[in-house]
Each structure stands twice: as structure tokens, then as C-alpha cells.
Design a protein around this motif. Structure first.
Motif, PDB file in Angstrom:
ATOM      1  N   ALA A 196      38.682 -11.619  33.737  1.00 21.50           N
ATOM      2  CA  ALA A 196      40.101 -11.934  33.535  1.00 21.50           C
ATOM      3  C   ALA A 196      40.909 -11.655  34.791  1.00 21.50           C
ATOM      4  N   ASP A 197      40.500 -10.657  35.561  1.00 27.81           N
ATOM      5  CA  ASP A 197      41.208 -10.283  36.790  1.00 27.81           C
ATOM      6  C   ASP A 197      40.601 -10.919  38.034  1.00 27.81           C
ATOM      7  N   HIS A 221      33.541 -10.699  26.927  1.00 25.06           N
ATOM      8  CA  HIS A 221      34.623 -11.057  26.010  1.00 25.06           C
ATOM      9  C   HIS A 221      35.931 -10.438  26.495  1.00 25.06           C
ATOM     10  N   SER A 222      37.019 -11.171  26.272  1.00 20.70           N
ATOM     11  CA  SER A 222      38.353 -10.713  26.651  1.00 20.70           C
ATOM     12  C   SER A 222      39.360 -11.430  25.769  1.00 20.70           C
ATOM     13  N   ASN A 223      40.632 -11.069  25.903  1.00 17.35           N
ATOM     14  CA  ASN A 223      41.669 -11.666  25.063  1.00 17.35           C
ATOM     15  C   ASN A 223      42.000 -13.094  25.460  1.00 17.35           C
ATOM     16  N   ALA A 224      41.700 -13.467  26.680  1.00 16.70           N
ATOM     17  CA  ALA A 224      42.009 -14.820  27.152  1.00 16.70           C
ATOM     18  C   ALA A 224      40.805 -15.406  27.870  1.00 16.70           C
ATOM     19  N   ALA A 225      40.649 -16.713  27.761  1.00 15.70           N
ATOM     20  CA  ALA A 225      39.572 -17.416  28.452  1.00 15.70           C
ATOM     21  C   ALA A 225      40.121 -18.027  29.734  1.00 15.70           C
ATOM     22  N   VAL A 226      39.494 -17.712  30.861  1.00 18.07           N
ATOM     23  CA  VAL A 226      39.914 -18.238  32.157  1.00 18.07           C
ATOM     24  C   VAL A 226      38.700 -18.861  32.832  1.00 18.07           C
ATOM     25  N   THR A 231      36.936  -7.957  31.310  1.00 14.38           N
ATOM     26  CA  THR A 231      38.102  -7.495  32.065  1.00 14.38           C
ATOM     27  C   THR A 231      38.000  -7.902  33.523  1.00 14.38           C
TER      28      THR A 231
END
Length: 272
Positions: free
Chosen positions: A205-206, A230-235, A202
Motif C-alpha cells: 500500500a505504501d 491483504h490491506s484495506n485498499a487494492a493498489v 502494508t
């Protein structure tokens, strides 16, 4: 234990040890891991250990991957921090209690203007922390719980009655912005995040992660253990290597800092 600065070794052909007699120099480690000076906002440093093949835990706990040099750095990082930030899942799986420091470590903190012991700050949208857990019963400093207004009144009240400082944010999730605002309001700028992978994901991601201290344990594990984030999107986040330290037992200790626009300040310990 002898630590070698590999960055120096590869560039100059002659390694420098900390120190040469084979005993870790804690003062040098404190210098190498010092936070930036004059912080005006929370600096989020994340600390993890993983196996060579990327496993974040052995038998469900990260301590199974620990080594003596990893423990030395772990202790130094806690000594330097204003607060230890952690997710509720990690509190439960690792059976977290309050931070324990020796009298000498507490004196070192007091000498540089820090509180004797840093509080544990827990992020949990549901306030699902057992008020009878070690987090609240085995600590010298009451923890801070950052939760949501949607968490049950019973859970929040139980935590307050057990001595926790409970901060509520509106909604059903605790965004990174709310975590940073809570830390800033409490004057906690030197922040050490010890996991877990969900909270780390998280924060990533932010774009809330300023630094990663990653230990690679000299072990292969396989199994079903997850990765450190781990997160819903890879950045993609560009990081700068500050140092790589190697212990004789094969442990690698690395420090990476987020590459941000020029003018944000020099990072202590960085190579010139």
C-alpha cells in the motif's frame, strides 16, 4: 533437483538447467537472486510460498506448502540478506527463532562484507512479543523490534530486558516510512521480508516493495487460508519478471521486481 529457466525455454526452445546433473547449483542461485549493487536505501525483497489456488498456508503455517527447491531458495535468500523482516503475527504463528546458517554460509557472507548472521527485525505496533519466545531465546543475534510509543511500557521493557534492540516510533501504528528509516539507520539495505500477509499488504500500500520472490507449490488446498498480501485498499503495482524456475516436482520459483522510473539501476539476474 533440477531447475529449468522457463523464460529461456519459451524464447529459445531449449531449456538451461542448473546444473545438468540434477543437483541444484547454489552458486548459480546466489547469482540469480543477487541484490542490486551499491544500494543507497533499503531494498525490500518479499518471499512467499503459496498453493496453486493461492493459499498462503496449510494448517496455519507456510511450511506445510514447502518443497525441497523452495527450501533451497529460502536458504539462499537468507544467506544474501542483511536482515530478515517479519510481522509479529508471523513470529507467533511460525514460532520464529533467530536465523541459523552453517559455518560455510557464514564464511560466504563474511567474504562479501556481510555480518555472519542477519538479525530478525520484527514490526509490531503493540510490542506483543513473548520475551520467552524462540525469537529471543533461540538466537545468536539479538532481534530488533520496531514498535510504537503507545505500546505498554511493560512490554517494551520486557523485550529490552530479554536482549532485544527496541526502536520506538511515535503514534499507534508503524508506517512503512518508519520501518525503512529504522533499517537505513542500522545500515540494513538488503532486506528479506518473510511475511506475514498483513505486513506485506502494508508495504504494498505504501509502495515499499521492491521485489517479490514467489514459490508456487504443486498443491491445491482450498480451505479458508488467506492470500499472500491483504490491506484495506487494492493498489496496482507493475512488476517485471526476472525469471521463472521450475523443479521436476512441479514447484515454480519466480522473481519479480517493481517497475520504477528509468535510472534506478539494473537488476541482477535480469534477462538481457
Amino acid at each position: 533437483m533440477r531447475l529449468l529457466d522457463i523464460a529461456t525455454y519459451f524464447t529459445s526452445g531449449s531449456g538451461s538447467s542448473y546444473p545438468a546433473d540434477g543437483v541444484v547449483d547454489l552458486a548459480e542461485l546466489r547469482r540469480l537472486y543477487a541484490y542490486p549493487d551499491n544500494l543507497t536505501a533499503p531494498w525490500i525483497r518479499v518471499n512467499f510460498v503459496s498453493s496453486i489456488d493461492g493459499a498462503v498456508s496449510a494448517d496455519g503455517v507456510s511450511s506445510g506448502l514447502g518443497t525441497p527447491s523452495d527450501k533451497a531458495v529460502f536458504d539462499v535468500l537468507r544467506t544474501l540478506a542483511d536482515a530478515v523482516l517479519v510481522g509479529a503475527g508471523t513470529v507467533r504463528s511460525e514460532n520464529y527463532g533467530g536465523v541459523r546458517l552453517t559455518k560455510s554460509q557464514q564464511s560466504q557472507r563474511i567474504d562479501v562484507g556481510l555480518a555472519p548472521i542477519p538479525p530478525v527485525v520484527v514490526v509490531t505496533a503493540s510490542a506483543s512479543i513473548d520475551p520467552r519466545s524462540r525469537l529471543l531465546t533461540d538466537t545468536d543475534v539479538p532481534p530488533t523490534i520496531v514498535t510504537t510509543s503507545s505500546a505498554s511500557d511493560e512490554s517494551r521493557s520486557a523485550l529490552r530486558e530479554a536482549g532485544a534492540h527496541v526502536i520506538e516510533v511515535e503514534g499507534t501504528t508503524v508506517p512503512t516510512s518508519a520501518v525503512l528509516a529504522a533499517l537505513d539507520e542500522l545500515g540494513l539495505r538488503r532486506v528479506l521480508c518473510e511475511g506475514g500477509p498483513g505486513l506485506f499488504g502494508t508495504l504494498l500500500a505504501d509502495d515499499g516493495v521492491d521485489e517479490l520472490c514467489l514459490t508456487t507449490s504443486p498443491n491445491l488446498l482450498a480451505g479458508k487460508s488467506g492470500r499472500i498480501a491483504h490491506s484495506n485498499a487494492a493498489v496496482l503495482h507493475q512488476m517485471k519478471r526476472i525469471h521463472v524456475l521450475a523443479d521436476d516436482d512441479g514447484t515454480l520459483l519466480t522473481r519479480w521486481v517493481r517497475v520504477r522510473p528509468a535510472g534506478t539501476g539494473e537488476v541482477p539476474g535480469a534477462k538481457k
